[in-house]
Design an enzyme around this catalytic site. Structure first.
Site, PDB file in Angstrom:
ATOM      1  N   HIS A   1      16.810  38.809  21.373  1.00 24.20           N
ATOM      2  CA  HIS A   1      17.375  39.172  20.073  1.00 24.20           C
ATOM      3  C   HIS A   1      16.685  40.372  19.440  1.00 24.20           C
ATOM      4  CE1 HIS A   1      19.950  38.211  16.705  1.00 24.20           C
ATOM      5  NE2 HIS A   1      18.929  38.142  15.864  1.00 24.20           N
TER       6      HIS A   1
ATOM      7  N   GLY B   1      15.172  34.617   9.179  1.00 25.84           N
ATOM      8  CA  GLY B   1      14.368  33.704   9.977  1.00 25.84           C
ATOM      9  C   GLY B   1      12.993  33.490   9.377  1.00 25.84           C
TER      10      GLY B   1
ATOM     11  N   ARG C   1       3.545  34.291  11.112  1.00 28.93           N
ATOM     12  CA  ARG C   1       4.866  33.783  10.719  1.00 28.93           C
ATOM     13  C   ARG C   1       4.745  32.442   9.991  1.00 28.93           C
ATOM     14  NH1 ARG C   1      10.024  36.190  12.058  1.00 28.93           N
ATOM     15  NH2 ARG C   1       9.522  38.162  13.058  1.00 28.93           N
TER      16      ARG C   1
ATOM     17  N   ASN D   1       9.812  43.672  11.484  1.00 31.00           N
ATOM     18  CA  ASN D   1      10.922  44.060  12.355  1.00 31.00           C
ATOM     19  C   ASN D   1      10.736  45.459  12.928  1.00 31.00           C
ATOM     20  OD1 ASN D   1      14.138  42.607  11.286  1.00 31.00           O
ATOM     21  ND2 ASN D   1      12.446  41.731  12.399  1.00 31.00           N
TER      22      ASN D   1
END
Length: 282
Positions: free
Chosen positions: A259, A33, A175, A41
């Protein structure tokens, strides 16, 4: 501290966190992603996990930290794991994999069963049974990859979590900065651009090779599947096939969770995973 390991296919970068190099090795593999890294993560989980394990967070080629690769990132990842383990002289490890990392971990356990002691996956591994494919989060990811804007990035990030407060302005900017680097964006388009996804579907339809999810019965490692009940990227019905086909498997579904189980249900997830791994060690 970010470390480097030179391999024949380029430099792999990783984090090595734990009490000592003699502690049991735990390999952590990240998902995919825009702007993803292994550190993002698992950063929040390392304080708990590293009390018991030597935590090795590998950065896959093609995501802007390790050296790039000419291959499709998903194709390059399994070989990078073997090169990494060989380079560090590790014969057998426990493995945690998030989403794409879970698929790579499962492939490692299928193809190199002697190298995986225990396997933990976080969403994304299996096959849609009742829900459509691609799911909502994957469609939003394709939209961002085809035409990257901050608005599309925010929409995708919000599909990843149940608790919307997790998506902060700082997360979006961090991001955005990495996801829009030309090289990283090119790799994202190889994976999630609409043209790449269509080509991948056509190739799978024409191929005689069995998909990885049809080989899950070959996994010999003790396995823990963790999932967010409210996952909009990889719906929880995907867990049904691995739950029924992996011989030694447990499943834990976390409520009010999307998720990123290891982030959104951090304490509960860490307790569940540590109990599983330590039970196996005993």
């Amino acid at each position: 501290m970010l470390k480097e390991l030179a391999t024949e296919n380029g430099v792999l970068r990783y984090y090595d966190v734990g009490p000592s190099t003699t502690a049991p090795p735990l390999l952590l593999l990240h998902g995919s992603g825009p702007g993803v890294t292994g550190w993002r993560n698992y950063e929040g989980n390392l304080p708990a996990l590293s009390q018991h394990f030597r935590c090795l967070v590998l950065e896959f080629p093609g995501f802007g930290v390790s050296d790039p690769t000419d291959q499709h990132p998903m194709m390059a990842a399994p070989a990078s794991v073997i090169s990494f383990l060989d380079g560090l002289g590790l014969d057998r490890v426990d493995v945690i994999g998030n989403s794409m990392g879970g698929i790579v971990a499962a492939q490692l356990a299928i193809n190199h069963p002697d190298r995986v002691r225990s396997l933990v996956t976080i969403g994304g591994m299996g096959k849609n049974i009742f829900s459509p494919f691609p799911g909502e989060g994957i469609n939003l990811l394709m939209e961002f990859t085809d035409d990257p804007t901050r608005e599309r990035l925010v929409q995708w990030l919000r599909s990843m979590v149940f608790d919307q407060s997790i998506v902060t302005d700082e997360m979006v900017e961090t991001r955005w900065e990495q996801a829009t680097q030309p090289e990283t964006l090119d790799f994202s388009r190889r994976m999630y651009g609409s043209a790449a996804m269509a080509a991948r579907a056509a190739s799978a339809a024409d191929s005689d090779a069995a998909p990885y999810w049809a080989m899950l019965h070959k996994i010999k490692a003790r396995t823990l599947i963790t999932w967010g009940r409210d996952d909009r990227v990889s719906p929880v019905d995907m867990a049904l096939l691995p739950m029924r086909t992996i011989p030694d498997v447990e499943v834990h579904v976390f409520p009010n969770c999307g998720h990123w189980v290891m982030i959104e249900q951090k304490d509960a997830w860490e307790a569940t995973v540590l109990a599983f791994l330590q039970r196996g060690a005993a």
